[in-house]
Motif scaffolding. Structure first.
Motif, PDB file in Angstrom:
ATOM      1  N   LEU A  20      10.057   1.996  -9.605  1.00 39.18           N
ATOM      2  CA  LEU A  20       9.332   3.165  -9.121  1.00 39.18           C
ATOM      3  C   LEU A  20      10.023   3.860  -7.957  1.00 39.18           C
ATOM      4  CD1 LEU A  20       5.611   1.930  -9.185  1.00 39.18           C
ATOM      5  CD2 LEU A  20       6.814   3.302 -10.895  1.00 39.18           C
ATOM      6  N   CYS A  21      10.842   3.143  -7.201  1.00 42.79           N
ATOM      7  CA  CYS A  21      11.429   3.733  -5.982  1.00 42.79           C
ATOM      8  C   CYS A  21      12.298   4.961  -6.268  1.00 42.79           C
ATOM      9  CB  CYS A  21      12.205   2.669  -5.215  1.00 42.79           C
ATOM     10  SG  CYS A  21      11.122   1.460  -4.415  1.00 42.79           S
ATOM     11  N   PRO A  22      13.197   4.952  -7.286  1.00 36.95           N
ATOM     12  CA  PRO A  22      13.923   6.193  -7.594  1.00 36.95           C
ATOM     13  C   PRO A  22      12.994   7.324  -8.016  1.00 36.95           C
ATOM     14  CG  PRO A  22      15.001   4.296  -8.598  1.00 36.95           C
ATOM     15  CD  PRO A  22      13.671   3.814  -8.094  1.00 36.95           C
ATOM     16  N   MET A  23      11.935   6.978  -8.728  1.00 36.87           N
ATOM     17  CA  MET A  23      10.955   7.985  -9.141  1.00 36.87           C
ATOM     18  C   MET A  23      10.287   8.614  -7.926  1.00 36.87           C
ATOM     19  SD  MET A  23       7.286   7.861  -9.465  1.00 36.87           S
ATOM     20  CE  MET A  23       6.040   8.654 -10.463  1.00 36.87           C
ATOM     21  N   ILE A  24       9.917   7.783  -6.956  1.00 30.56           N
ATOM     22  CA  ILE A  24       9.289   8.286  -5.734  1.00 30.56           C
ATOM     23  C   ILE A  24      10.255   9.189  -4.976  1.00 30.56           C
ATOM     24  CG2 ILE A  24       8.404   7.592  -3.468  1.00 30.56           C
ATOM     25  CD1 ILE A  24       7.278   5.072  -4.859  1.00 30.56           C
ATOM     26  N   ALA A  25      11.531   8.779  -4.900  1.00 28.35           N
ATOM     27  CA  ALA A  25      12.530   9.583  -4.192  1.00 28.35           C
ATOM     28  C   ALA A  25      12.715  10.945  -4.866  1.00 28.35           C
ATOM     29  CB  ALA A  25      13.853   8.831  -4.132  1.00 28.35           C
ATOM     30  N   PHE A  26      12.810  10.944  -6.194  1.00 35.58           N
ATOM     31  CA  PHE A  26      13.009  12.202  -6.925  1.00 35.58           C
ATOM     32  C   PHE A  26      11.814  13.131  -6.760  1.00 35.58           C
ATOM     33  CE2 PHE A  26      11.997  14.470 -10.935  1.00 35.58           C
ATOM     34  CZ  PHE A  26      12.984  15.446 -10.855  1.00 35.58           C
ATOM     35  N   GLU A  27      10.615  12.601  -6.957  1.00 34.35           N
ATOM     36  CA  GLU A  27       9.418  13.448  -6.876  1.00 34.35           C
ATOM     37  C   GLU A  27       9.182  13.929  -5.440  1.00 34.35           C
ATOM     38  OE1 GLU A  27       8.058  14.603  -9.384  1.00 34.35           O
ATOM     39  OE2 GLU A  27       8.533  13.219 -11.018  1.00 34.35           O
ATOM     40  N   THR A  28       9.513  13.097  -4.458  1.00 33.39           N
ATOM     41  CA  THR A  28       9.381  13.520  -3.056  1.00 33.39           C
ATOM     42  C   THR A  28      10.326  14.672  -2.763  1.00 33.39           C
ATOM     43  OG1 THR A  28       8.826  11.247  -2.403  1.00 33.39           O
ATOM     44  CG2 THR A  28       9.506  12.742  -0.662  1.00 33.39           C
ATOM     45  N   GLU A  29      11.558  14.562  -3.242  1.00 30.31           N
ATOM     46  CA  GLU A  29      12.535  15.641  -3.046  1.00 30.31           C
ATOM     47  C   GLU A  29      12.075  16.919  -3.739  1.00 30.31           C
ATOM     48  OE1 GLU A  29      17.359  16.010  -3.237  1.00 30.31           O
ATOM     49  OE2 GLU A  29      16.352  15.069  -4.947  1.00 30.31           O
ATOM     50  N   ASP A  30      11.569  16.778  -4.957  1.00 30.19           N
ATOM     51  CA  ASP A  30      11.083  17.948  -5.693  1.00 30.19           C
ATOM     52  C   ASP A  30       9.895  18.586  -4.978  1.00 30.19           C
ATOM     53  OD1 ASP A  30      11.194  19.465  -8.375  1.00 30.19           O
ATOM     54  OD2 ASP A  30       9.080  18.882  -8.243  1.00 30.19           O
ATOM     55  N   PHE A  31       9.018  17.757  -4.421  1.00 30.65           N
ATOM     56  CA  PHE A  31       7.858  18.258  -3.682  1.00 30.65           C
ATOM     57  C   PHE A  31       8.305  19.034  -2.448  1.00 30.65           C
ATOM     58  CE2 PHE A  31       4.607  17.931  -0.418  1.00 30.65           C
ATOM     59  CZ  PHE A  31       3.434  18.225  -1.101  1.00 30.65           C
ATOM     60  N   SER A  32       9.278  18.473  -1.712  1.00 25.10           N
ATOM     61  CA  SER A  32       9.728  19.113  -0.473  1.00 25.10           C
ATOM     62  C   SER A  32      10.412  20.453  -0.730  1.00 25.10           C
ATOM     63  CB  SER A  32      10.691  18.190   0.271  1.00 25.10           C
ATOM     64  OG  SER A  32      11.879  17.998  -0.475  1.00 25.10           O
ATOM     65  N   GLU A  33      10.868  20.678  -1.963  1.00 19.68           N
ATOM     66  CA  GLU A  33      11.549  21.933  -2.296  1.00 19.68           C
ATOM     67  C   GLU A  33      10.639  22.955  -2.963  1.00 19.68           C
ATOM     68  OE1 GLU A  33      14.709  20.669  -4.780  1.00 19.68           O
ATOM     69  OE2 GLU A  33      15.930  19.858  -3.144  1.00 19.68           O
ATOM     70  N   ALA A  46       0.814  -1.218   0.000  1.00 19.72           N
ATOM     71  CA  ALA A  46       0.000   0.000   0.000  1.00 19.72           C
ATOM     72  C   ALA A  46       0.846   1.267   0.000  1.00 19.72           C
ATOM     73  CB  ALA A  46      -0.934  -0.012   1.213  1.00 19.72           C
ATOM     74  N   VAL A  47       1.897   1.301   0.799  1.00 18.08           N
ATOM     75  CA  VAL A  47       2.692   2.528   0.916  1.00 18.08           C
ATOM     76  C   VAL A  47       3.335   2.887  -0.418  1.00 18.08           C
ATOM     77  CG1 VAL A  47       4.628   3.625   2.096  1.00 18.08           C
ATOM     78  CG2 VAL A  47       3.121   2.089   3.365  1.00 18.08           C
ATOM     79  N   LEU A  48       3.930   1.894  -1.071  1.00 21.13           N
ATOM     80  CA  LEU A  48       4.583   2.168  -2.353  1.00 21.13           C
ATOM     81  C   LEU A  48       3.588   2.661  -3.396  1.00 21.13           C
ATOM     82  CD1 LEU A  48       7.358  -0.468  -3.196  1.00 21.13           C
ATOM     83  CD2 LEU A  48       7.567   1.986  -2.884  1.00 21.13           C
ATOM     84  N   LEU A  49       2.418   2.029  -3.456  1.00 23.35           N
ATOM     85  CA  LEU A  49       1.474   2.429  -4.491  1.00 23.35           C
ATOM     86  C   LEU A  49       0.885   3.809  -4.199  1.00 23.35           C
ATOM     87  CD1 LEU A  49       0.311   1.348  -7.156  1.00 23.35           C
ATOM     88  CD2 LEU A  49      -1.781   0.913  -5.916  1.00 23.35           C
ATOM     89  N   LEU A  50       0.548   4.085  -2.935  1.00 21.24           N
ATOM     90  CA  LEU A  50       0.023   5.405  -2.589  1.00 21.24           C
ATOM     91  C   LEU A  50       1.060   6.487  -2.876  1.00 21.24           C
ATOM     92  CD1 LEU A  50      -1.789   4.534   0.770  1.00 21.24           C
ATOM     93  CD2 LEU A  50      -2.884   5.175  -1.386  1.00 21.24           C
ATOM     94  N   ALA A  51       2.328   6.181  -2.520  1.00 21.87           N
ATOM     95  CA  ALA A  51       3.397   7.147  -2.789  1.00 21.87           C
ATOM     96  C   ALA A  51       3.567   7.339  -4.297  1.00 21.87           C
ATOM     97  CB  ALA A  51       4.701   6.664  -2.158  1.00 21.87           C
TER      98      ALA A  51
END
Length: 447
Positions: free
Chosen positions: A279-292, A219-224
């Motif tokens: 998907l995990c690198p994609m989630i990391a990149f988009e999360t970082e972009d969101f936080s900035e 669930a966490v991976l898909l929601l993210a």
């Protein structure tokens, strides 16, 4: 991405229930993921080049990618969907860069032989067994059986929703499944049609925190992923890291296409492991972009800790689940295999104990496809001299040893009070005739 983000994407991956559980099992999905990721590593280098070159480094990269394709096929053909789609993207890139067709042709002369060199033993074995390069039905049950767009769309929605049930929405498996049923109804698609449902099974979702590897809910991976995909679309023109942006959108589309093409079944999450890794690198990149870049500071500070918290909750649940398995089989490894099917343990235990107590050295197996074969081998391998499958009814019958004379036969079906095999008659052990999963026939007399 910084070092923290590299650790973050690894943490996201290994806290997913499917990945965690399969790492402790005998399944090969993680091994298939390895080949896809190695393929991706060298693929990205080709994508970042200004154009393709016929030099030593490019040839080496292409050969390694070819080997990854071969071993991906041998390990788990489902990864080939992702590899094929990535190669389509590379082809489009080559056309845009106006790469030389002669160079592409020369590289293919290295790639194709390299790939088939590793596939030849498998193809030879298949020709011997099935008179074909592959088993005729291979892949047919895993891929959708129709090209009707609405059917494929509903199949994709079913697979995407597989990992949505979560503990943060009450009875989420029920409500999400109800929504999927409603969408299928509105589109006029029979949701349980055999072309988009294995054997026409009724569609349902596993409950949140289902941790059995074959059916685990991530669930966490898909929601993210869904949140990051929406954010990536919103930010696509403003993100400055071109390679990361292109990678994020590419793997997101590949995952969605994969969900549309793979026929829904209750165990589909195991096929998704390789794509969740993408998907995990994609989630990391988009999360970082969101936080900035998110307009509200509170929102920027909230997303990363929220996903981290949910990952930790999953890890806690996984630890409890697998600790229970470990404790269940702590005194008897054989017993531990039956944690998820405890109701059949007594049948297997009783049959194996009789075989060992009577000192049978040669054992025949007549087992159905879903039987627990490996525990039988584990329990009897130390005492038996020879264990062989007999009465084989499929294409591999040619490998059955016709001169094999077992002292007993373990069977997952009742074949009468007596059965004949080769020169002997075997009698059903009546002490365990009340079993419901496993039976034992013992040598009685010559025909």
């Amino acid at each position: 991405m910084g070092g923290v983000m590299h650790i973050w994407r690894l943490f996201c991956f290994f806290s997913a229930p499917s990945i965690f559980g399969e790492a402790l099992s005998t399944h090969v999905d993680q091994f298939a993921t390895l080949w896809l990721l190695i393929f991706l590593y060298y693929y990205i280098e080709l994508m970042q080049d200004e154009c393709l070159h016929n030099d030593k480094n490019t040839v080496q990269n292409c050969i390694i990618m070819a080997i990854c394709i071969a071993f991906g096929y041998l390990t788990k053909p489902s990864v080939l969907i992702g590899m094929a789609l990535l190669l389509v993207v590379l082809l489009v890139q080559c056309i845009k860069r106006k790469d030389s067709l002669i160079i592409i042709g020369k590289l293919l002369l290295w790639v194709i032989p390299s790939m088939f060199l590793f596939l030849l033993p498998e193809f030879y074995r298949n020709l011997q067994s099935f008179s074909a390069l592959t088993l005729p039905i291979a892949g047919q049950r895993q891929l959708v059986g129709t090209f009707k767009p609405l059917y494929v769309l509903v199949n994709g929605i079913k697979n995407l929703s597989f990992n949505l049930p979560n503990i943060y929405l009450y009875e989420s498996d029920y409500w999400i499944a109800a929504i999927v049923y409603r969408i299928a109804g509105l589109l006029g698609v029979p949701i349980d049609d055999p072309s988009i449902s294995e054997d026409g099974r009724a569609f349902y979702l596993h409950a949140a925190q289902t941790y059995e590897p074959d059916m685990a809910v991530n669930a966490v991976l898909l929601l993210a992923f869904l949140l990051c995909f929406i954010w990536g679309i919103f930010r696509i023109k403003k993100q400055t890291n071109g390679y990361a942006k292109k990678y994020s959108m590419t793997v997101a589309v590949i995952f969605i296409i994969f969900c549309c093409l793979v026929r829904w079944e209750p165990y589909v999450s195991r096929y998704m492991i390789s794509y969740l890794a993408l998907l995990c690198p994609m989630i990391a990149f988009e999360t970082e972009d969101f936080s900035e870049n998110f307009i509200y500071p509170v929102g920027r500070a909230f997303l990363f800790p929220a996903i981290l918290f949910m990952c930790c909750i999953e890890l806690f649940g996984l630890s409890v689940y697998h600790t229970k398995i470990s404790m269940y089989g702590s005194d008897d490894r054989f017993k531990g295999y039956f944690y998820n099917r405890q109701e059949i343990y007594s049948d297997y235990d009783e049959v194996c104990n009789i075989v060992k107590s009577k000192g049978y050295k040669t054992i025949g197996l007549v087992l159905s496809g879903d039987s627990y074969e490996y525990p039988i081998w584990q329990r009897l391998n130390s005492s038996a001299e020879l264990i062989n499958h007999i009465m084989v009814m499929n294409e591999s019958v040619q490998y059955e040893k016709t001169d094999f004379m077992p002292e007993c036969i373990i069977s997952t079906k009742v074949m009468g009070d007596e059965i004949e095999y080769n020169e002997f008659v075997y009698e059903l052990n009546t002490d365990i005739d009340s079993n419901s999963e496993l039976w034992l026939y013992e040598i009685n007399r010559k025909k």
